[in-house]
Write a protein that holds these residues in place. Sequence first.
Motif, PDB file in Angstrom:
ATOM      1  N   TYR A 138       8.550  91.689 -15.982  1.00  0.00           N
ATOM      2  CA  TYR A 138       9.010  90.487 -15.296  1.00  0.00           C
ATOM      3  C   TYR A 138      10.506  90.635 -15.003  1.00  0.00           C
ATOM      4  O   TYR A 138      11.266  91.181 -15.803  1.00  0.00           O
ATOM      5  CB  TYR A 138       8.780  89.245 -16.164  1.00  0.00           C
ATOM      6  CG  TYR A 138       7.344  89.047 -16.550  1.00  0.00           C
ATOM      7  CD1 TYR A 138       6.421  88.527 -15.652  1.00  0.00           C
ATOM      8  CD2 TYR A 138       6.893  89.398 -17.819  1.00  0.00           C
ATOM      9  CE1 TYR A 138       5.086  88.347 -16.000  1.00  0.00           C
ATOM     10  CE2 TYR A 138       5.564  89.232 -18.177  1.00  0.00           C
ATOM     11  CZ  TYR A 138       4.673  88.707 -17.269  1.00  0.00           C
ATOM     12  OH  TYR A 138       3.351  88.543 -17.627  1.00  0.00           O
ATOM     13  N   ARG A 139      10.923  90.117 -13.865  1.00  0.00           N
ATOM     14  CA  ARG A 139      12.336  90.191 -13.493  1.00  0.00           C
ATOM     15  C   ARG A 139      12.789  88.880 -12.843  1.00  0.00           C
ATOM     16  O   ARG A 139      12.042  88.278 -12.073  1.00  0.00           O
ATOM     17  CB  ARG A 139      12.584  91.349 -12.518  1.00  0.00           C
ATOM     18  CG  ARG A 139      12.401  92.724 -13.137  1.00  0.00           C
ATOM     19  CD  ARG A 139      12.782  93.822 -12.141  1.00  0.00           C
ATOM     20  NE  ARG A 139      12.709  95.144 -12.721  1.00  0.00           N
ATOM     21  CZ  ARG A 139      11.621  95.911 -12.734  1.00  0.00           C
ATOM     22  NH1 ARG A 139      10.507  95.453 -12.179  1.00  0.00           N
ATOM     23  NH2 ARG A 139      11.636  97.100 -13.289  1.00  0.00           N
ATOM     24  N   LYS A 140      13.998  88.473 -13.188  1.00  0.00           N
ATOM     25  CA  LYS A 140      14.652  87.343 -12.536  1.00  0.00           C
ATOM     26  C   LYS A 140      16.100  87.739 -12.282  1.00  0.00           C
ATOM     27  O   LYS A 140      16.670  88.566 -13.015  1.00  0.00           O
ATOM     28  CB  LYS A 140      14.615  86.080 -13.418  1.00  0.00           C
ATOM     29  CG  LYS A 140      13.226  85.515 -13.674  1.00  0.00           C
ATOM     30  CD  LYS A 140      13.315  84.187 -14.434  1.00  0.00           C
ATOM     31  CE  LYS A 140      11.947  83.590 -14.682  1.00  0.00           C
ATOM     32  NZ  LYS A 140      12.011  82.227 -15.270  1.00  0.00           N
ATOM     33  N   THR A 141      16.700  87.144 -11.270  1.00  0.00           N
ATOM     34  CA  THR A 141      18.111  87.379 -10.996  1.00  0.00           C
ATOM     35  C   THR A 141      18.855  86.054 -10.926  1.00  0.00           C
ATOM     36  O   THR A 141      18.299  85.034 -10.498  1.00  0.00           O
ATOM     37  CB  THR A 141      18.316  88.142  -9.670  1.00  0.00           C
ATOM     38  OG1 THR A 141      17.663  87.418  -8.608  1.00  0.00           O
ATOM     39  CG2 THR A 141      17.729  89.533  -9.745  1.00  0.00           C
ATOM     40  N   TYR A 142      20.105  86.092 -11.365  1.00  0.00           N
ATOM     41  CA  TYR A 142      20.965  84.912 -11.315  1.00  0.00           C
ATOM     42  C   TYR A 142      22.008  85.118 -10.231  1.00  0.00           C
ATOM     43  O   TYR A 142      22.720  86.127 -10.213  1.00  0.00           O
ATOM     44  CB  TYR A 142      21.638  84.702 -12.667  1.00  0.00           C
ATOM     45  CG  TYR A 142      22.653  83.574 -12.675  1.00  0.00           C
ATOM     46  CD1 TYR A 142      22.326  82.322 -12.169  1.00  0.00           C
ATOM     47  CD2 TYR A 142      23.927  83.764 -13.209  1.00  0.00           C
ATOM     48  CE1 TYR A 142      23.249  81.286 -12.167  1.00  0.00           C
ATOM     49  CE2 TYR A 142      24.857  82.730 -13.222  1.00  0.00           C
ATOM     50  CZ  TYR A 142      24.510  81.495 -12.700  1.00  0.00           C
ATOM     51  OH  TYR A 142      25.423  80.471 -12.707  1.00  0.00           O
ATOM     52  N   LYS A 143      22.087  84.163  -9.309  1.00  0.00           N
ATOM     53  CA  LYS A 143      23.030  84.239  -8.196  1.00  0.00           C
ATOM     54  C   LYS A 143      23.943  83.010  -8.241  1.00  0.00           C
ATOM     55  O   LYS A 143      23.565  81.928  -7.798  1.00  0.00           O
ATOM     56  CB  LYS A 143      22.271  84.302  -6.867  1.00  0.00           C
ATOM     57  CG  LYS A 143      21.390  85.545  -6.756  1.00  0.00           C
ATOM     58  CD  LYS A 143      20.646  85.592  -5.431  1.00  0.00           C
ATOM     59  CE  LYS A 143      19.808  86.861  -5.323  1.00  0.00           C
ATOM     60  NZ  LYS A 143      19.074  86.938  -4.042  1.00  0.00           N
ATOM     61  N   PRO A 144      25.134  83.190  -8.802  1.00  0.00           N
ATOM     62  CA  PRO A 144      26.047  82.041  -8.924  1.00  0.00           C
ATOM     63  C   PRO A 144      26.881  81.819  -7.668  1.00  0.00           C
ATOM     64  O   PRO A 144      27.192  82.749  -6.924  1.00  0.00           O
ATOM     65  CB  PRO A 144      26.955  82.466 -10.089  1.00  0.00           C
ATOM     66  CG  PRO A 144      27.002  83.963  -9.973  1.00  0.00           C
ATOM     67  CD  PRO A 144      25.650  84.402  -9.451  1.00  0.00           C
ATOM     68  N   GLY A 145      27.234  80.563  -7.435  1.00  0.00           N
ATOM     69  CA  GLY A 145      28.190  80.222  -6.396  1.00  0.00           C
ATOM     70  C   GLY A 145      27.804  80.598  -4.987  1.00  0.00           C
ATOM     71  O   GLY A 145      28.629  81.069  -4.207  1.00  0.00           O
ATOM     72  N   ILE A 146      26.540  80.374  -4.615  1.00  0.00           N
ATOM     73  CA  ILE A 146      26.102  80.644  -3.245  1.00  0.00           C
ATOM     74  C   ILE A 146      26.428  79.434  -2.367  1.00  0.00           C
ATOM     75  O   ILE A 146      26.161  78.284  -2.743  1.00  0.00           O
ATOM     76  CB  ILE A 146      24.585  80.919  -3.206  1.00  0.00           C
ATOM     77  CG1 ILE A 146      24.253  82.143  -4.056  1.00  0.00           C
ATOM     78  CG2 ILE A 146      24.103  81.124  -1.782  1.00  0.00           C
ATOM     79  CD1 ILE A 146      22.766  82.356  -4.245  1.00  0.00           C
ATOM     80  N   ILE A 147      26.999  79.695  -1.219  1.00  0.00           N
ATOM     81  CA  ILE A 147      27.314  78.596  -0.284  1.00  0.00           C
ATOM     82  C   ILE A 147      26.135  78.383   0.652  1.00  0.00           C
ATOM     83  O   ILE A 147      25.726  79.289   1.376  1.00  0.00           O
ATOM     84  CB  ILE A 147      28.592  78.903   0.517  1.00  0.00           C
ATOM     85  CG1 ILE A 147      29.783  79.058  -0.424  1.00  0.00           C
ATOM     86  CG2 ILE A 147      28.854  77.801   1.540  1.00  0.00           C
ATOM     87  CD1 ILE A 147      31.075  79.438   0.268  1.00  0.00           C
ATOM     88  N   ASP A 148      25.573  77.183   0.586  1.00  0.00           N
ATOM     89  CA  ASP A 148      24.413  76.842   1.401  1.00  0.00           C
ATOM     90  C   ASP A 148      24.688  75.508   2.089  1.00  0.00           C
ATOM     91  O   ASP A 148      24.718  74.453   1.446  1.00  0.00           O
ATOM     92  CB  ASP A 148      23.159  76.765   0.525  1.00  0.00           C
ATOM     93  CG  ASP A 148      21.903  76.497   1.333  1.00  0.00           C
ATOM     94  OD1 ASP A 148      21.958  76.588   2.571  1.00  0.00           O
ATOM     95  OD2 ASP A 148      20.867  76.174   0.723  1.00  0.00           O
TER      96      ASP A 148
END
Length: 244
Positions: free
Chosen positions: A157-167
């Motif tokens: 299993y894999r997950k990624t953390y993406k902080p501070g994305i501008i949307d």
Amino acid sequence: MKKLIAFVSVCCCMGNIEVSGQNNNSNAVMPAIMQSQYLLMNPNRASLYNGPVYTQYFADIIYEDKYPYLDEWRWKNGCVVYDGQAFENIEMKYDIVLDELIAIYKDDKTIIRLVKSKVSSFQFRDRLFVNMPAGNGLSGGYYEEIYSGRTKVLVKYRKTYKPGIIDQDEVIHKIEDEPTVYYVFWKGQYRPVHNERTLYRMLDGHRKEVKAFVKVNALDVKENLKLSLPTIAKYCDNDLKESR
């Protein structure tokens, strides 16, 4: 050695099931004043909580309320084989983003990152995770073992953390699920199985036999690899021994 570890893991889990009814308040945390008494009553557990402190690396508010852990936010009561010892009724979480196992220290809510090199396996109810070394087609880390025969089947299993994305002019923090990868131990290597096509490509000369088995047993390989692969692997162990 692997058989011994597996045996200890099973015994650990059995012990956990037997006493779970007596541990209804498993999320309660001992007051700090009871720390010394706790360690005196559980001297072998002192060796479990010897890793670095785990600190929260992700934002308090995550887009779509995702989490880095296996299944849910809550602590899970399970068992772990650590440094050759089986520990039961441990409050743990599996952080998939970091690929780390964490445990809550019973005195003051301190969270410990268990030393990975000392973890052989851990188990939540009937789900067993093994710490696999790098090699034979695998990167090192924790894998769920869903079939333990000769044609072993593992799940990564894999997950990624993406902080501070501008949307849309808003800053958000995301945790995203990556595709689950299944690995089948076949002809001396762990081979990734992403879908029906890669499964039959791996089987090569046995493709027709396995396809016939899948059809007779109404296995939905296309939609449910996790359910189908252990049954196929068991068939390979029982019926394709000599030809492999």
